[in-house]
Design a protein around this motif. Sequence first.
Motif, PDB file in Angstrom:
ATOM      1  N   GLU A  67     -50.970  42.811 -11.461  1.00 35.23           N
ATOM      2  CA  GLU A  67     -49.582  42.602 -11.165  1.00 35.23           C
ATOM      3  C   GLU A  67     -49.587  41.437 -10.166  1.00 35.23           C
ATOM      4  OE1 GLU A  67     -48.340  46.403 -10.077  1.00 35.23           O
ATOM      5  OE2 GLU A  67     -48.064  47.072 -12.111  1.00 35.23           O
ATOM      6  N   ILE A  68     -50.451  41.548  -8.960  1.00 33.11           N
ATOM      7  CA  ILE A  68     -50.765  40.241  -8.365  1.00 33.11           C
ATOM      8  C   ILE A  68     -50.773  39.057  -8.710  1.00 33.11           C
ATOM      9  CG2 ILE A  68     -52.062  39.569  -6.132  1.00 33.11           C
ATOM     10  CD1 ILE A  68     -52.169  42.515  -5.197  1.00 33.11           C
ATOM     11  N   MET A  69     -51.774  39.054  -9.546  1.00 36.02           N
ATOM     12  CA  MET A  69     -52.098  37.824 -10.434  1.00 36.02           C
ATOM     13  C   MET A  69     -50.806  37.302 -11.038  1.00 36.02           C
ATOM     14  SD  MET A  69     -54.735  36.783  -9.222  1.00 36.02           S
ATOM     15  CE  MET A  69     -55.190  35.489 -10.221  1.00 36.02           C
ATOM     16  N   GLN A  70     -50.065  38.007 -11.789  1.00 37.69           N
ATOM     17  CA  GLN A  70     -48.894  37.774 -12.467  1.00 37.69           C
ATOM     18  C   GLN A  70     -47.957  37.026 -11.634  1.00 37.69           C
ATOM     19  OE1 GLN A  70     -47.588  41.076 -14.796  1.00 37.69           O
ATOM     20  NE2 GLN A  70     -48.635  40.351 -16.694  1.00 37.69           N
ATOM     21  N   GLU A  71     -47.932  37.904 -10.465  1.00 38.25           N
ATOM     22  CA  GLU A  71     -46.467  37.284  -9.340  1.00 38.25           C
ATOM     23  C   GLU A  71     -47.132  35.966  -8.897  1.00 38.25           C
ATOM     24  OE1 GLU A  71     -46.614  40.281  -6.303  1.00 38.25           O
ATOM     25  OE2 GLU A  71     -45.642  41.645  -7.627  1.00 38.25           O
ATOM     26  N   ARG A  72     -48.497  35.802  -8.732  1.00 37.09           N
ATOM     27  CA  ARG A  72     -48.992  34.227  -8.424  1.00 37.09           C
ATOM     28  C   ARG A  72     -48.988  33.310  -9.163  1.00 37.09           C
ATOM     29  NH1 ARG A  72     -54.518  36.275  -5.028  1.00 37.09           N
ATOM     30  NH2 ARG A  72     -53.585  37.388  -3.360  1.00 37.09           N
ATOM     31  N   LEU A  73     -49.256  33.673 -10.368  1.00 33.39           N
ATOM     32  CA  LEU A  73     -49.009  32.619 -11.623  1.00 33.39           C
ATOM     33  C   LEU A  73     -47.571  32.218 -11.809  1.00 33.39           C
ATOM     34  CD1 LEU A  73     -51.465  34.162 -14.288  1.00 33.39           C
ATOM     35  CD2 LEU A  73     -51.436  31.953 -13.057  1.00 33.39           C
ATOM     36  N   ALA A  74     -46.538  33.390 -11.778  1.00 32.69           N
ATOM     37  CA  ALA A  74     -45.063  32.795 -11.704  1.00 32.69           C
ATOM     38  C   ALA A  74     -44.724  32.048 -10.636  1.00 32.69           C
ATOM     39  CB  ALA A  74     -44.515  34.363 -11.663  1.00 32.69           C
ATOM     40  N   MET A  75     -45.332  32.149  -9.296  1.00 29.65           N
ATOM     41  CA  MET A  75     -45.074  31.025  -8.239  1.00 29.65           C
ATOM     42  C   MET A  75     -45.647  29.638  -8.629  1.00 29.65           C
ATOM     43  SD  MET A  75     -45.631  33.926  -5.127  1.00 29.65           S
ATOM     44  CE  MET A  75     -45.744  32.595  -4.018  1.00 29.65           C
ATOM     45  N   ILE A  76     -46.898  29.815  -9.310  1.00 30.71           N
ATOM     46  CA  ILE A  76     -47.253  28.226  -9.650  1.00 30.71           C
ATOM     47  C   ILE A  76     -46.871  27.844 -10.680  1.00 30.71           C
ATOM     48  CG2 ILE A  76     -49.763  27.433 -10.365  1.00 30.71           C
ATOM     49  CD1 ILE A  76     -50.867  29.685  -8.969  1.00 30.71           C
ATOM     50  N   ARG A  77     -46.259  28.340 -11.745  1.00 27.85           N
ATOM     51  CA  ARG A  77     -45.631  27.698 -12.933  1.00 27.85           C
ATOM     52  C   ARG A  77     -44.528  26.669 -12.662  1.00 27.85           C
ATOM     53  NH1 ARG A  77     -44.739  33.257 -15.723  1.00 27.85           N
ATOM     54  NH2 ARG A  77     -46.634  33.553 -16.820  1.00 27.85           N
ATOM     55  N   PRO A  78     -44.563  25.583 -13.552  1.00 27.01           N
ATOM     56  CA  PRO A  78     -43.749  24.585 -13.173  1.00 27.01           C
ATOM     57  C   PRO A  78     -42.155  25.146 -13.342  1.00 27.01           C
ATOM     58  CG  PRO A  78     -44.872  23.922 -15.071  1.00 27.01           C
ATOM     59  CD  PRO A  78     -45.354  25.258 -14.450  1.00 27.01           C
ATOM     60  N   GLY A  79     -41.367  24.536 -12.613  1.00 28.78           N
ATOM     61  CA  GLY A  79     -39.956  24.860 -12.633  1.00 28.78           C
ATOM     62  C   GLY A  79     -39.425  26.054 -11.676  1.00 28.78           C
ATOM     63  N   HIS A  80     -40.558  26.802 -10.702  1.00 29.50           N
ATOM     64  CA  HIS A  80     -40.354  27.651  -9.952  1.00 29.50           C
ATOM     65  C   HIS A  80     -39.739  26.985  -8.881  1.00 29.50           C
ATOM     66  CE1 HIS A  80     -41.002  31.173  -7.367  1.00 29.50           C
ATOM     67  NE2 HIS A  80     -41.073  31.846  -8.124  1.00 29.50           N
ATOM     68  N   PRO A  81     -38.694  27.664  -8.048  1.00 29.80           N
ATOM     69  CA  PRO A  81     -37.859  26.967  -7.141  1.00 29.80           C
ATOM     70  C   PRO A  81     -38.951  26.983  -5.812  1.00 29.80           C
ATOM     71  CG  PRO A  81     -37.070  29.203  -7.655  1.00 29.80           C
ATOM     72  CD  PRO A  81     -37.994  28.821  -8.468  1.00 29.80           C
ATOM     73  N   LEU A  82     -39.978  27.629  -5.565  1.00 33.68           N
ATOM     74  CA  LEU A  82     -40.766  27.624  -4.423  1.00 33.68           C
ATOM     75  C   LEU A  82     -42.067  26.638  -4.482  1.00 33.68           C
ATOM     76  CD1 LEU A  82     -41.204  31.481  -3.667  1.00 33.68           C
ATOM     77  CD2 LEU A  82     -39.568  29.957  -2.459  1.00 33.68           C
ATOM     78  N   ASN A  83     -42.251  25.883  -5.860  1.00 38.12           N
ATOM     79  CA  ASN A  83     -43.142  25.063  -5.551  1.00 38.12           C
ATOM     80  C   ASN A  83     -42.709  23.570  -5.589  1.00 38.12           C
ATOM     81  OD1 ASN A  83     -42.206  24.179  -8.112  1.00 38.12           O
ATOM     82  ND2 ASN A  83     -44.088  25.269  -9.514  1.00 38.12           N
ATOM     83  N   GLY A  84     -41.348  23.388  -5.538  1.00 28.66           N
ATOM     84  CA  GLY A  84     -40.728  22.132  -4.985  1.00 28.66           C
ATOM     85  C   GLY A  84     -40.567  21.032  -6.610  1.00 28.66           C
ATOM     86  N   LYS A  85     -40.547  21.659  -7.652  1.00 31.38           N
ATOM     87  CA  LYS A  85     -40.475  20.953  -8.942  1.00 31.38           C
ATOM     88  C   LYS A  85     -39.124  21.568  -9.466  1.00 31.38           C
ATOM     89  CE  LYS A  85     -45.374  19.909  -9.668  1.00 31.38           C
ATOM     90  NZ  LYS A  85     -46.391  19.944 -10.645  1.00 31.38           N
ATOM     91  N   HIS A  86     -38.757  20.711 -10.367  1.00 26.55           N
ATOM     92  CA  HIS A  86     -37.478  20.968 -11.022  1.00 26.55           C
ATOM     93  C   HIS A  86     -37.955  21.626 -12.203  1.00 26.55           C
ATOM     94  CE1 HIS A  86     -34.877  19.931  -7.771  1.00 26.55           C
ATOM     95  NE2 HIS A  86     -35.536  18.954  -7.514  1.00 26.55           N
ATOM     96  N   SER A  87     -37.102  22.310 -13.111  1.00 18.77           N
ATOM     97  CA  SER A  87     -37.297  22.725 -14.489  1.00 18.77           C
ATOM     98  C   SER A  87     -36.876  21.702 -15.372  1.00 18.77           C
ATOM     99  CB  SER A  87     -36.556  24.018 -14.683  1.00 18.77           C
ATOM    100  OG  SER A  87     -35.434  23.922 -14.711  1.00 18.77           O
ATOM    101  N   LEU A  88     -36.430  20.648 -14.956  1.00 23.58           N
ATOM    102  CA  LEU A  88     -35.778  19.457 -16.053  1.00 23.58           C
ATOM    103  C   LEU A  88     -36.833  18.780 -16.637  1.00 23.58           C
ATOM    104  CD1 LEU A  88     -32.692  18.037 -14.401  1.00 23.58           C
ATOM    105  CD2 LEU A  88     -32.761  19.883 -16.305  1.00 23.58           C
TER     106      LEU A  88
END
Length: 88
Positions: A67-88
Motif C-alpha cells: 500500500e505504501i508503494m502504491q501511494e508512492r507510485l501514485a505521487m510519481i506518476r505524470p500528471g500528479h499535482p505534487l510533482n509539478g507536471k500537468h496532465s496535458l
Amino acid sequence: MVMWIVIAVVVLALIILVAAVLSVLGRLPALERAGRKLDRRQQEALKLQRRAAVLERSAAGVQERAEIMQERLAMIRPGHPLNGKHSL
C-alpha cells in the motif's frame, strides 16, 4: 436344590464379569497408543497454529508495504499535482 441354582447363577455372572474385564484390559494398549497419537497431533496442531500466526503477521506487513508503494507510485506518476507536471 435352590442353593445350587443360586451358586450356578453367581458363578456364571462371575465368568461373564471376568470375560468383560479381560476384554477391556486387552484393549488398553490400543487405547494408550491412540491417546499418544492424539497428543502428537495436538502438538503438531499447536505448532501449525503458531506458524500460521507468524505467516499472517508477515502477510499483513507485506500488504502494508504494498500500500505504501502504491501511494508512492501514485505521487510519481505524470500528471500528479505534487510533482509539478500537468496532465496535458
